[in-house]
Design an enzyme around this catalytic site. Structure first.
Site, PDB file in Angstrom:
ATOM      1  N   ASP A  28       0.113   1.707   8.605  1.00 53.77           N
ATOM      2  CA  ASP A  28      -0.354   0.849   9.708  1.00 53.77           C
ATOM      3  C   ASP A  28       0.515   0.905  10.970  1.00 53.77           C
ATOM      4  O   ASP A  28       0.073   0.507  12.046  1.00 53.77           O
ATOM      5  CB  ASP A  28      -0.430  -0.617   9.239  1.00 53.77           C
ATOM      6  N   ARG A  44      -5.376  -2.684   9.074  1.00 52.39           N
ATOM      7  CA  ARG A  44      -5.353  -4.153   8.955  1.00 52.39           C
ATOM      8  C   ARG A  44      -5.370  -4.781  10.356  1.00 52.39           C
ATOM      9  O   ARG A  44      -6.322  -4.573  11.078  1.00 52.39           O
ATOM     10  CB  ARG A  44      -4.134  -4.610   8.142  1.00 52.39           C
ATOM     11  N   GLY A  77       0.834  -1.207   0.000  1.00 37.56           N
ATOM     12  CA  GLY A  77       0.000   0.000   0.000  1.00 37.56           C
ATOM     13  C   GLY A  77       0.863   1.249   0.000  1.00 37.56           C
ATOM     14  O   GLY A  77       1.867   1.315   0.705  1.00 37.56           O
ATOM     15  N   ARG A  99       0.835  -4.927  -5.104  1.00 34.82           N
ATOM     16  CA  ARG A  99       1.001  -6.120  -4.257  1.00 34.82           C
ATOM     17  C   ARG A  99       1.218  -7.257  -5.256  1.00 34.82           C
ATOM     18  O   ARG A  99       0.288  -7.661  -5.943  1.00 34.82           O
ATOM     19  CB  ARG A  99      -0.244  -6.367  -3.417  1.00 34.82           C
ATOM     20  N   ASP A 124       2.962  -1.019  11.883  1.00 31.12           N
ATOM     21  CA  ASP A 124       2.978  -2.348  12.491  1.00 31.12           C
ATOM     22  C   ASP A 124       4.298  -3.096  12.296  1.00 31.12           C
ATOM     23  O   ASP A 124       4.310  -4.315  12.193  1.00 31.12           O
ATOM     24  CB  ASP A 124       1.820  -3.185  11.909  1.00 31.12           C
ATOM     25  N   ASP A 177       4.941  -4.957   5.869  1.00 33.09           N
ATOM     26  CA  ASP A 177       5.361  -6.324   6.196  1.00 33.09           C
ATOM     27  C   ASP A 177       5.420  -7.253   4.980  1.00 33.09           C
ATOM     28  O   ASP A 177       6.340  -8.072   4.864  1.00 33.09           O
ATOM     29  CB  ASP A 177       4.495  -6.915   7.316  1.00 33.09           C
ATOM     30  N   THR A 221       4.416   2.390   5.660  1.00 41.35           N
ATOM     31  CA  THR A 221       3.033   1.912   5.742  1.00 41.35           C
ATOM     32  C   THR A 221       2.273   2.776   6.739  1.00 41.35           C
ATOM     33  O   THR A 221       2.841   3.160   7.774  1.00 41.35           O
ATOM     34  CB  THR A 221       2.954   0.433   6.192  1.00 41.35           C
TER      35      THR A 221
HETATM   36  O1  F6P Z   1      -1.392  -1.760   4.686  1.00 39.83           O
HETATM   37  C1  F6P Z   1      -1.970  -0.527   4.380  1.00 39.83           C
HETATM   38  C2  F6P Z   1      -3.458  -0.670   4.193  1.00 39.83           C
HETATM   39  O2  F6P Z   1      -3.983   0.612   3.880  1.00 39.83           O
HETATM   40  C3  F6P Z   1      -4.213  -1.294   5.359  1.00 39.83           C
HETATM   41  O3  F6P Z   1      -4.456  -0.389   6.403  1.00 39.83           O
HETATM   42  C4  F6P Z   1      -5.460  -1.770   4.672  1.00 39.83           C
HETATM   43  O4  F6P Z   1      -6.047  -2.860   5.369  1.00 39.83           O
HETATM   44  C5  F6P Z   1      -4.949  -2.223   3.331  1.00 39.83           C
HETATM   45  O5  F6P Z   1      -3.745  -1.523   3.103  1.00 39.83           O
HETATM   46  C6  F6P Z   1      -5.881  -1.994   2.175  1.00 39.83           C
HETATM   47  O6  F6P Z   1      -5.280  -2.530   1.033  1.00 39.83           O
HETATM   48  P1  F6P Z   1      -5.786  -2.282  -0.444  1.00 39.83           P
HETATM   49  O7  F6P Z   1      -5.432  -0.889  -0.839  1.00 39.83           O
HETATM   50  O8  F6P Z   1      -5.053  -3.293  -1.249  1.00 39.83           O
HETATM   51  O9  F6P Z   1      -7.263  -2.485  -0.426  1.00 39.83           O
END
Ligand code: F6P
Length: 328
Positions: free
Chosen positions: A132, A176, A15, A76, A134, A107, A130
């Site tokens: 998050d 997440r 992300g 991703r 985390d 991660d 990120t």
């Molecule tokens: O890891 C960053 C994040 O924004 C999380 O907080 C969230 O769960 C996820 O990515 C959403 O991913 P995507 O943009 O692939 O829907």
């Protein structure tokens, strides 16, 4: 031991997070300052596989410090989890004689970097990017501060209307499996309660808290729901609460991807610059398979393995008790 690297590449993966551009700029310019040839990989690991690797100079990163998102794009990439994908990525790096790699991400990005570095003996340094927050080994990850500010701004606006109508709002935030965004924004927005993945607050406790507020004439209430909490999304929770607590009109807001966008805060611009600068210096100093992080106010190296160990990452749990007390 100092390394005589010639060619260094940088990529962003997973992300996107505000501050990634500041970090890319710092990586490219630090490398050039030290006489290295610098490359940008487009779309994260996908670009390594597709050989979408472009030479960059100091001017390629002009006027990006203030921009959200990532100029290198991100993805991703499932193909990088396969042996065949990694092999192709390695071949493309070898062809360009790239001997150092900076990966900016979370991660998933670090898991890929660790496998890749171990298998092909590539010099790799990770930068925690990120929203998050985390990863272990850095008090702050890139983008977390901006995301917090974005969420606070949104909640302040919701509070205006919640208060005018005497309503109860459930506001779902990202993260997440991490409740970091939820917890900090709960403190900063004066939320009545917060539901986190890491700590269980039963619906019974939540309702008791909301009832206590209503009985002392609270005109509105805000509950922040971290997306990874065990009771489900904000709509599910609002429904369950509504059945047992009818005092307020209930509304739900899912903040969603707006939390990932926007111009990085001053903090994230500085953090991105510091981490990008430190990542290249670490590579030149002979480090590999490490993450550069901010610990206290110093830059510290943590192995990718330790950075990925969620047992080491600490939720600021004192803030949870404080939120409870300050929102009576
Ligand atoms: O890891 C960053 C994040 O924004 C999380 O907080 C969230 O769960 C996820 O990515 C959403 O991913 P995507 O943009 O692939 O829907």
């Amino acid at each position: 031991m100092k390394q005589d690297l010639k060619n260094i590449a940088v990529l962003t993966s997973g992300g996107d997070a505000p501050g990634m551009n500041a970090c890319i700029r710092a990586v490219i310019r630090t490398g050039i300052y030290h006489g290295k040839n610098m490359f940008g990989v487009m779309q994260g690991y996908q670009g390594l596989i597709d050989n979408n690797i472009i030479p960059m100079d100091a001017r390629s990163v002009s006027n990006i410090l203030h921009m959200g998102g990532t100029i290198l794009k991100t993805a991703r990439c499932l193909a990088f989890k396969e042996e065949a994908g990694m092999e192709l990525a390695f071949k493309n790096l070898q062809e360009k004689e790239i001997d150092g790699l900076v990966v900016i991400g979370g991660d998933g990005t670090f898991t890929g970097a660790k496998r890749f570095g171990e298998k092909y003996n590539i010099n790799v340094i990770g930068v925690p990017g990120t929203i998050d927050n985390d990863l272990s080994g850095s008090d702050f990850t890139l983008g977390y501060d901006t995301a917090i500010n974005t969420v606070i701004e949104a909640i302040d606006k919701i509070r205006d209307t919640a208060d005018s109508h005497d309503r109860l709002f459930f506001i779902e935030v990202m993260g997440r499996d991490s409740g970091c965004i939820a917890l900090r924004t709960a403190v900063a927005s004066g939320a009545e309660a917060v539901l986190l993945p890491e700590r269980e607050t039963s619906l019974k406790e939540l309702i008791t808290k909301l009832k206590a507020g209503a009985s002392t004439k609270k005109s509105s209430s805000i509950v922040i729901v971290s997306e990874g909490n065990k009771y489900g999304g904000a709509y599910d929770i609002a429904k369950s609460v509504k059945r047992k607590f009818t005092h307020y009109d209930t509304k739900v807001t899912i903040l969603g991807h707006l939390q990932r966008g926007g111009s990085p805060s001053g903090f994230d611009r500085i953090l991105g610059s510091r981490l990008g600068y430190a990542a290249v210096n670490a590579l030149i100093a002979g480090e590999s398979m490490q993450m550069v992080g901010l610990y206290g106010n110093a830059i510290k190296l943590t192995s990718l393995e330790d950075a990925l160990n969620t047992h080491n990452y600490k939720l600021e749990s004192d803030l949870l008790e404080m939120t409870h007390v300050l929102s009576i």
